[in-house]
Design a protein around this motif. Structure first.
Motif, PDB file in Angstrom:
ATOM      1  N   LEU A  20       1.345   6.166  -7.105  1.00 33.71           N
ATOM      2  CA  LEU A  20       0.241   7.016  -7.559  1.00 33.71           C
ATOM      3  C   LEU A  20       0.653   8.480  -7.563  1.00 33.71           C
ATOM      4  O   LEU A  20       0.296   9.231  -8.479  1.00 33.71           O
ATOM      5  CB  LEU A  20      -0.991   6.802  -6.680  1.00 33.71           C
ATOM      6  N   LYS A  21       1.410   8.882  -6.540  1.00 32.20           N
ATOM      7  CA  LYS A  21       1.889  10.265  -6.516  1.00 32.20           C
ATOM      8  C   LYS A  21       2.817  10.514  -7.696  1.00 32.20           C
ATOM      9  O   LYS A  21       2.715  11.538  -8.369  1.00 32.20           O
ATOM     10  CB  LYS A  21       2.619  10.557  -5.206  1.00 32.20           C
ATOM     11  N   TYR A  66       4.436   1.192 -12.536  1.00 31.07           N
ATOM     12  CA  TYR A  66       3.946   0.151 -11.643  1.00 31.07           C
ATOM     13  C   TYR A  66       4.814  -1.106 -11.642  1.00 31.07           C
ATOM     14  O   TYR A  66       4.372  -2.164 -11.231  1.00 31.07           O
ATOM     15  CB  TYR A  66       2.501  -0.222 -12.001  1.00 31.07           C
ATOM     16  N   ALA A  67       6.041  -1.004 -12.126  1.00 28.46           N
ATOM     17  CA  ALA A  67       6.922  -2.171 -12.200  1.00 28.46           C
ATOM     18  C   ALA A  67       7.683  -2.333 -10.880  1.00 28.46           C
ATOM     19  O   ALA A  67       8.876  -2.153 -10.809  1.00 28.46           O
ATOM     20  CB  ALA A  67       7.885  -2.023 -13.366  1.00 28.46           C
ATOM     21  N   THR A  68       6.978  -2.624  -9.791  1.00 27.25           N
ATOM     22  CA  THR A  68       7.626  -2.795  -8.493  1.00 27.25           C
ATOM     23  C   THR A  68       7.302  -4.154  -7.922  1.00 27.25           C
ATOM     24  O   THR A  68       6.303  -4.775  -8.266  1.00 27.25           O
ATOM     25  CB  THR A  68       7.152  -1.726  -7.488  1.00 27.25           C
ATOM     26  N   ASN A 109       0.824  -1.210   0.000  1.00 27.46           N
ATOM     27  CA  ASN A 109       0.000   0.000   0.000  1.00 27.46           C
ATOM     28  C   ASN A 109       0.857   1.257   0.000  1.00 27.46           C
ATOM     29  O   ASN A 109       0.522   2.239  -0.668  1.00 27.46           O
ATOM     30  CB  ASN A 109      -0.948   0.000   1.196  1.00 27.46           C
ATOM     31  N   ARG A 110       1.974   1.233   0.758  1.00 26.44           N
ATOM     32  CA  ARG A 110       2.874   2.386   0.757  1.00 26.44           C
ATOM     33  C   ARG A 110       3.427   2.625  -0.643  1.00 26.44           C
ATOM     34  O   ARG A 110       3.464   3.749  -1.129  1.00 26.44           O
ATOM     35  CB  ARG A 110       4.058   2.127   1.688  1.00 26.44           C
ATOM     36  N   LYS A 111       3.886   1.535  -1.271  1.00 25.94           N
ATOM     37  CA  LYS A 111       4.473   1.668  -2.608  1.00 25.94           C
ATOM     38  C   LYS A 111       3.430   2.114  -3.620  1.00 25.94           C
ATOM     39  O   LYS A 111       3.718   2.920  -4.509  1.00 25.94           O
ATOM     40  CB  LYS A 111       5.116   0.351  -3.035  1.00 25.94           C
ATOM     41  N   GLU A 112       2.222   1.595  -3.500  1.00 29.49           N
ATOM     42  CA  GLU A 112       1.161   2.015  -4.423  1.00 29.49           C
ATOM     43  C   GLU A 112       0.867   3.496  -4.261  1.00 29.49           C
ATOM     44  O   GLU A 112       0.675   4.209  -5.249  1.00 29.49           O
ATOM     45  CB  GLU A 112      -0.104   1.181  -4.200  1.00 29.49           C
TER      46      GLU A 112
END
Length: 144
Positions: free
Chosen positions: A41-42, A116-118, A34-37
């Motif tokens: 998004l930012k 989104y490649a994480t 969720n943190r990475k998303e």
């Protein structure tokens, strides 16, 4: 987002208190994802803003191009009076601007493809679990 993270952290603590390391890891992965998303998004928002600015610039450039094509007859009349080398240089500079815009657009597309490649790094999961255990005075189990 912060309330959701607090709820997930509470779930981690509850799972750790019950000795359920698998659930604690799943909840920790959720927090990290969720943190990475949120961060992605930012970043995506910033990149979309930049893309919108480039599109606006391209639109203005198109309008300028239309204006140029409309003034072409006047330019043709003036060409007889003007130095052909100077006109060639102006056209060359004009073409360079379009090439630079194409390059920048390709760069932006490449950057957006990687937004989104994480993946979730398991060391981050372990670190978060350790932080949660330390914060709540729990002992480290063999399940990590």
């Amino acid at each position: 987002m912060e309330q959701q993270e607090k709820a997930e952290r509470k779930k981690i603590v509850d799972a750790l208190n019950k000795g359920n390391m698998d659930n604690a890891k799943i909840f920790a992965e959720t927090v990290i994802r969720n943190r990475k998303e949120a961060l992605n998004l930012k970043r995506f928002g910033v990149k979309m803003g930049a893309l919108a600015a480039k599109l606006e610039s391209a639109h203005r450039t198109q309008n300028v191009s239309q204006t140029i094509s409309q003034t072409l007859p006047m330019l043709q009349r003036c060409m007889a009076k003007m130095d052909s080398l100077g006109i060639g240089q102006n056209i060359s500079e004009f073409e360079k601007v379009f090439e630079d815009l194409d390059v920048k657009t390709e760069e932006m597309n490449g950057a957006l493809d990687n937004v989104y490649a994480t993946t979730i790094d398991q060391s981050e999961v372990s670190t978060l679990l350790q932080e949660m255990k330390d914060a709540h005075g729990m002992e480290i189990g063999d399940g990590m």
